[in-house]
Design a protein around this motif. Structure first.
Motif, PDB file in Angstrom:
ATOM      1  N   ALA A  21      -9.506  -1.082  -3.681  1.00  0.00           N
ATOM      2  CA  ALA A  21      -8.787   0.163  -3.396  1.00  0.00           C
ATOM      3  C   ALA A  21      -7.371  -0.177  -2.965  1.00  0.00           C
ATOM      4  CB  ALA A  21      -9.502   0.951  -2.298  1.00  0.00           C
ATOM      5  N   ILE A  22      -6.536   0.848  -2.903  1.00  0.00           N
ATOM      6  CA  ILE A  22      -5.153   0.696  -2.449  1.00  0.00           C
ATOM      7  C   ILE A  22      -4.990   1.455  -1.137  1.00  0.00           C
ATOM      8  CG2 ILE A  22      -2.717   1.112  -2.952  1.00  0.00           C
ATOM      9  CD1 ILE A  22      -3.477   1.096  -5.950  1.00  0.00           C
ATOM     10  N   ARG A  23      -4.390   0.787  -0.173  1.00  0.00           N
ATOM     11  CA  ARG A  23      -4.064   1.401   1.125  1.00  0.00           C
ATOM     12  C   ARG A  23      -2.561   1.590   1.171  1.00  0.00           C
ATOM     13  NH1 ARG A  23      -3.735   4.048   5.395  1.00  0.00           N
ATOM     14  NH2 ARG A  23      -3.758   3.103   7.454  1.00  0.00           N
ATOM     15  N   HIS A  24      -2.126   2.825   1.405  1.00  0.00           N
ATOM     16  CA  HIS A  24      -0.701   3.141   1.519  1.00  0.00           C
ATOM     17  C   HIS A  24      -0.357   3.353   2.992  1.00  0.00           C
ATOM     18  CE1 HIS A  24      -0.391   3.622  -2.807  1.00  0.00           C
ATOM     19  NE2 HIS A  24      -1.415   4.449  -2.781  1.00  0.00           N
ATOM     20  N   ALA A  32       9.900   0.146   6.555  1.00  0.00           N
ATOM     21  CA  ALA A  32       9.746   0.583   5.164  1.00  0.00           C
ATOM     22  C   ALA A  32       8.266   0.847   4.858  1.00  0.00           C
ATOM     23  CB  ALA A  32      10.276  -0.497   4.222  1.00  0.00           C
ATOM     24  N   PRO A  33       7.993   1.746   3.921  1.00  0.00           N
ATOM     25  CA  PRO A  33       6.605   1.942   3.512  1.00  0.00           C
ATOM     26  C   PRO A  33       6.097   0.699   2.777  1.00  0.00           C
ATOM     27  CG  PRO A  33       8.062   3.088   2.007  1.00  0.00           C
ATOM     28  CD  PRO A  33       8.923   2.534   3.116  1.00  0.00           C
ATOM     29  N   PHE A  34       4.783   0.537   2.764  1.00  0.00           N
ATOM     30  CA  PHE A  34       4.197  -0.529   1.961  1.00  0.00           C
ATOM     31  C   PHE A  34       2.809  -0.118   1.520  1.00  0.00           C
ATOM     32  CE2 PHE A  34       3.134  -1.539   6.332  1.00  0.00           C
ATOM     33  CZ  PHE A  34       1.835  -2.054   6.302  1.00  0.00           C
ATOM     34  N   GLY A  52       8.553  -1.073   0.372  1.00  0.00           N
ATOM     35  CA  GLY A  52       9.787  -0.341   0.128  1.00  0.00           C
ATOM     36  C   GLY A  52       9.744   0.709  -0.962  1.00  0.00           C
ATOM     37  N   LEU A  53       8.570   1.036  -1.481  1.00  0.00           N
ATOM     38  CA  LEU A  53       8.466   2.049  -2.531  1.00  0.00           C
ATOM     39  C   LEU A  53       7.587   3.202  -2.067  1.00  0.00           C
ATOM     40  CD1 LEU A  53       7.880  -0.209  -5.675  1.00  0.00           C
ATOM     41  CD2 LEU A  53      10.015   0.897  -4.967  1.00  0.00           C
ATOM     42  N   PRO A  54       7.873   4.413  -2.556  1.00  0.00           N
ATOM     43  CA  PRO A  54       6.989   5.537  -2.234  1.00  0.00           C
ATOM     44  C   PRO A  54       5.575   5.243  -2.752  1.00  0.00           C
ATOM     45  CG  PRO A  54       8.982   6.294  -3.351  1.00  0.00           C
ATOM     46  CD  PRO A  54       8.985   4.796  -3.414  1.00  0.00           C
TER      47      PRO A  54
END
Length: 151
Positions: A21-24, A32-34, A52-54
């Motif tokens: 899975a992906i955790r945002h 920064a977001p990761f 650094g990306l949405p």
């Protein structure tokens, strides 16, 4: 159950159902977001991280990287590929600071991770002379070294 525990339980359900899975993690004024994977370790791969990306953009990069690994084999630190996006190449560096990957640590215990590093609008990476983005735009969690293997 508090919101953090609910989110972790949902992530665990996704890993159990799909293998990974992906955790945002949302950014804020000081970070920064990761986004990162949880579960690729079971395939014998490193977990993947991008900063650094949405979330919706990071999601595409990560899913493309997993698909590419399914067809071509695991990425390694030092790899560079143009197979993940139409807008340039992506480089991979070893993640040394895994402290922010709390869900992966909790679920997997010990694990290794690679950071997917994206170039600026001139196709320069953070270690290149002329890189135009500030360091806070894409924090590097490992050694900033020029990748040596183009795929």
């Amino acid at each position: 159950m508090d919101p953090g525990e609910r989110a972790f339980a949902e992530l665990r359900r996704m890993v159990d159902a799909h293998g990974w899975a992906i955790r945002h993690v949302l950014g804020n004024s000081s970070a920064a977001p990761f986004s990162y994977t949880v579960g690729l370790t079971a395939k014998g791969w490193d977990e993947l991280l991008i900063t650094g990306l949405p979330a919706e953009v990071a999601d595409v990069f990560i899913r493309n990287a997993v698909d590419e690994q399914d067809s071509s084999g695991a990425f390694r630190a030092g790899d560079r590929t143009e197979a993940l996006t139409e807008s340039g190449s992506v480089a991979f560096i070893r993640v040394e600071d895994r402290s922010g990957l709390t869900a992966a640590g909790r679920m997997l215990g010990d694990f290794e991770a690679l950071q997917m590093v994206w170039p600026d609008s001139n196709d320069n990476f953070p270690w290149d002379i002329g890189y135009r983005n500030p360091p806070t735009a894409q924090p590097l969690l490992g050694p900033a070294s020029r990748p040596d293997r183009a795929l």
